[in-house]
Design a protein around this motif. Structure first.
Motif, PDB file in Angstrom:
ATOM      1  N   VAL A 104       0.834  -1.208   0.000  1.00 43.86           N
ATOM      2  CA  VAL A 104       0.000   0.000   0.000  1.00 43.86           C
ATOM      3  C   VAL A 104       0.866   1.254   0.000  1.00 43.86           C
ATOM      4  CG1 VAL A 104      -1.807   1.284   1.218  1.00 43.86           C
ATOM      5  CG2 VAL A 104      -1.845  -1.209   1.227  1.00 43.86           C
ATOM      6  N   GLU A 105       1.947   1.220   0.748  1.00 45.13           N
ATOM      7  CA  GLU A 105       2.852   2.366   0.814  1.00 45.13           C
ATOM      8  C   GLU A 105       3.467   2.646  -0.551  1.00 45.13           C
ATOM      9  OE1 GLU A 105       6.633   2.182   3.166  1.00 45.13           O
ATOM     10  OE2 GLU A 105       5.570   3.645   4.405  1.00 45.13           O
ATOM     11  N   ARG A 107       2.158   1.884  -3.402  1.00 51.98           N
ATOM     12  CA  ARG A 107       1.098   2.301  -4.313  1.00 51.98           C
ATOM     13  C   ARG A 107       0.661   3.741  -4.062  1.00 51.98           C
ATOM     14  NH1 ARG A 107      -2.039  -1.860  -3.559  1.00 51.98           N
ATOM     15  NH2 ARG A 107      -3.582  -0.926  -2.166  1.00 51.98           N
ATOM     16  N   LEU A 108       0.586   4.135  -2.789  1.00 50.79           N
ATOM     17  CA  LEU A 108       0.088   5.467  -2.442  1.00 50.79           C
ATOM     18  C   LEU A 108       1.195   6.507  -2.300  1.00 50.79           C
ATOM     19  CD1 LEU A 108      -2.599   4.509   0.264  1.00 50.79           C
ATOM     20  CD2 LEU A 108      -2.936   4.902  -2.190  1.00 50.79           C
ATOM     21  N   PRO A 112       0.321   4.339   4.878  1.00 51.27           N
ATOM     22  CA  PRO A 112      -1.108   4.063   4.861  1.00 51.27           C
ATOM     23  C   PRO A 112      -1.731   4.114   6.253  1.00 51.27           C
ATOM     24  CG  PRO A 112       0.114   2.026   4.676  1.00 51.27           C
ATOM     25  CD  PRO A 112       1.131   3.130   4.612  1.00 51.27           C
ATOM     26  N   GLU A 114      -4.783   2.736   8.974  1.00 55.51           N
ATOM     27  CA  GLU A 114      -5.197   1.379   9.347  1.00 55.51           C
ATOM     28  C   GLU A 114      -6.228   0.778   8.389  1.00 55.51           C
ATOM     29  OE1 GLU A 114      -5.321   0.524  13.921  1.00 55.51           O
ATOM     30  OE2 GLU A 114      -5.812   2.641  13.589  1.00 55.51           O
ATOM     31  N   SER A 115      -7.219   1.568   8.024  1.00 52.50           N
ATOM     32  CA  SER A 115      -8.283   1.039   7.168  1.00 52.50           C
ATOM     33  C   SER A 115      -7.738   0.618   5.805  1.00 52.50           C
ATOM     34  CB  SER A 115      -9.392   2.081   6.995  1.00 52.50           C
ATOM     35  OG  SER A 115      -8.875   3.271   6.418  1.00 52.50           O
ATOM     36  N   GLU A 116      -6.720   1.308   5.315  1.00 48.84           N
ATOM     37  CA  GLU A 116      -6.117   0.969   4.022  1.00 48.84           C
ATOM     38  C   GLU A 116      -5.330  -0.336   4.113  1.00 48.84           C
ATOM     39  OE1 GLU A 116      -5.584   5.526   2.285  1.00 48.84           O
ATOM     40  OE2 GLU A 116      -4.027   4.637   3.563  1.00 48.84           O
ATOM     41  N   ILE A 117      -4.646  -0.536   5.232  1.00 47.17           N
ATOM     42  CA  ILE A 117      -3.906  -1.783   5.440  1.00 47.17           C
ATOM     43  C   ILE A 117      -4.883  -2.940   5.576  1.00 47.17           C
ATOM     44  CG2 ILE A 117      -2.230  -2.999   6.876  1.00 47.17           C
ATOM     45  CD1 ILE A 117      -1.266  -0.217   7.829  1.00 47.17           C
ATOM     46  N   ALA A 119      -7.890  -3.144   4.325  1.00 49.45           N
ATOM     47  CA  ALA A 119      -8.468  -3.432   3.011  1.00 49.45           C
ATOM     48  C   ALA A 119      -7.509  -4.253   2.162  1.00 49.45           C
ATOM     49  CB  ALA A 119      -8.829  -2.126   2.308  1.00 49.45           C
ATOM     50  N   GLU A 120      -6.225  -3.944   2.245  1.00 51.60           N
ATOM     51  CA  GLU A 120      -5.219  -4.692   1.481  1.00 51.60           C
ATOM     52  C   GLU A 120      -5.167  -6.147   1.927  1.00 51.60           C
ATOM     53  OE1 GLU A 120      -2.236  -5.194  -1.418  1.00 51.60           O
ATOM     54  OE2 GLU A 120      -3.610  -3.510  -1.067  1.00 51.60           O
ATOM     55  N   TYR A 128      -8.653  -6.452  11.587  1.00 51.80           N
ATOM     56  CA  TYR A 128      -7.246  -6.079  11.465  1.00 51.80           C
ATOM     57  C   TYR A 128      -6.687  -5.654  12.819  1.00 51.80           C
ATOM     58  CZ  TYR A 128      -3.144  -3.233  10.389  1.00 51.80           C
ATOM     59  OH  TYR A 128      -1.878  -2.687  10.379  1.00 51.80           O
TER      60      TYR A 128
END
Length: 237
Positions: A104-105, A107-108, A112, A114-117, A119-120, A128
């Motif tokens: 994620v890091e 990509r963005l 990131p 918490e919610s992004e991690i 989701a990944e 999570y």
């Protein structure tokens, strides 16, 4: 402490340093998974203290507390190593978090949330956070980081050995510390606070929770996440 005959009073020294064993055990238990029992660490530490008393000589020129601390911590680390204190499933979960965080890091182009991690990883935020609590990822370094398989029997021993006599080891340590400081500065603000209170001010999770006004389990989650971020950034050092 000496007897009337001028000999070292080992019995008195033992009782005087029982609190030292408990202090070391409490500090170490905060860095370990929930399956490690505090009483077990204390019991092993007492054996280490007794070993220190049998080996200590005043002529060595080292304070007994310093000598005993090394023996106590060494005994605890030996017990942890032999007991396979972190399960394979916990190690796998920790690695999964780190890999997801890294993806994620990349990509963005930023750290990131918490919610992004979550989701990944294909899970809810609640699941999570529960996973973070489970792994209690407080170790910056694991055995397998230094070996091709899951065993490196000398690794923990090296952490209690005196590396001060090895200039290359000192240099490597200085470089690692400098890189670690930079990595900590890049953490989200709250995670920076937690790392500072935990490692610089030697506060336990309960004390940090009181300062931040959150639960101890929440501090544990954020601490685990901070460690995952740091391990991701520190690869290669």
């Amino acid at each position: 402490m000496y007897t009337a005959k001028g000999q070292l009073d080992r019995d008195a020294l033992f009782h005087q340093h029982v609190p030292l064993v408990r202090r070391i055990a409490h500090h170490m238990i905060a860095k370990l998974p929930p399956n490690v029992e505090l009483d077990d660490l204390i019991q092993v530490g007492m054996i280490g203290l007794n070993d220190a008393l049998s080996r200590y000589e005043v002529a060595q020129g080292v304070q007994f507390e310093t000598f005993a601390s090394q023996r106590i911590r060494g005994a605890m680390l030996d017990e942890l190593r032999e007991g396979d204190w972190m399960s394979r499933s916990s190690r796998k979960s920790q690695k999964d978090i780190e890999h997801a965080l890294h993806r994620v890091e990349q990509r963005l182009g930023r750290s990131p949330i918490e919610s992004e991690i979550a989701a990944e990883l294909g899970m809810s935020l609640e699941d999570y956070q529960a996973l973070l609590s489970k792994v209690r990822g407080t170790q910056l370094v694991y055995l397998e980081d230094f070996h091709h398989d899951d065993e490196d029997e000398g690794f923990l021993d090296r952490h209690v050995a005196d590396e001060g006599a090895d200039p290359m080891a000192v240099l490597r340590d200085q470089r690692l510390r400098a890189s670690l400081v930079e990595a900590i500065k890049a953490l989200p603000e709250r995670e920076q606070y937690i790392m500072g209170m935990y490692y610089e001010h030697d506060m336990n999770l309960k004390e940090i929770a009181a300062v931040l006004g959150v639960t101890e389990s929440r501090v544990c989650q954020l601490h685990s996440q901070a460690i995952a971020r740091l391990r991701t950034k520190m690869r290669g050092h």
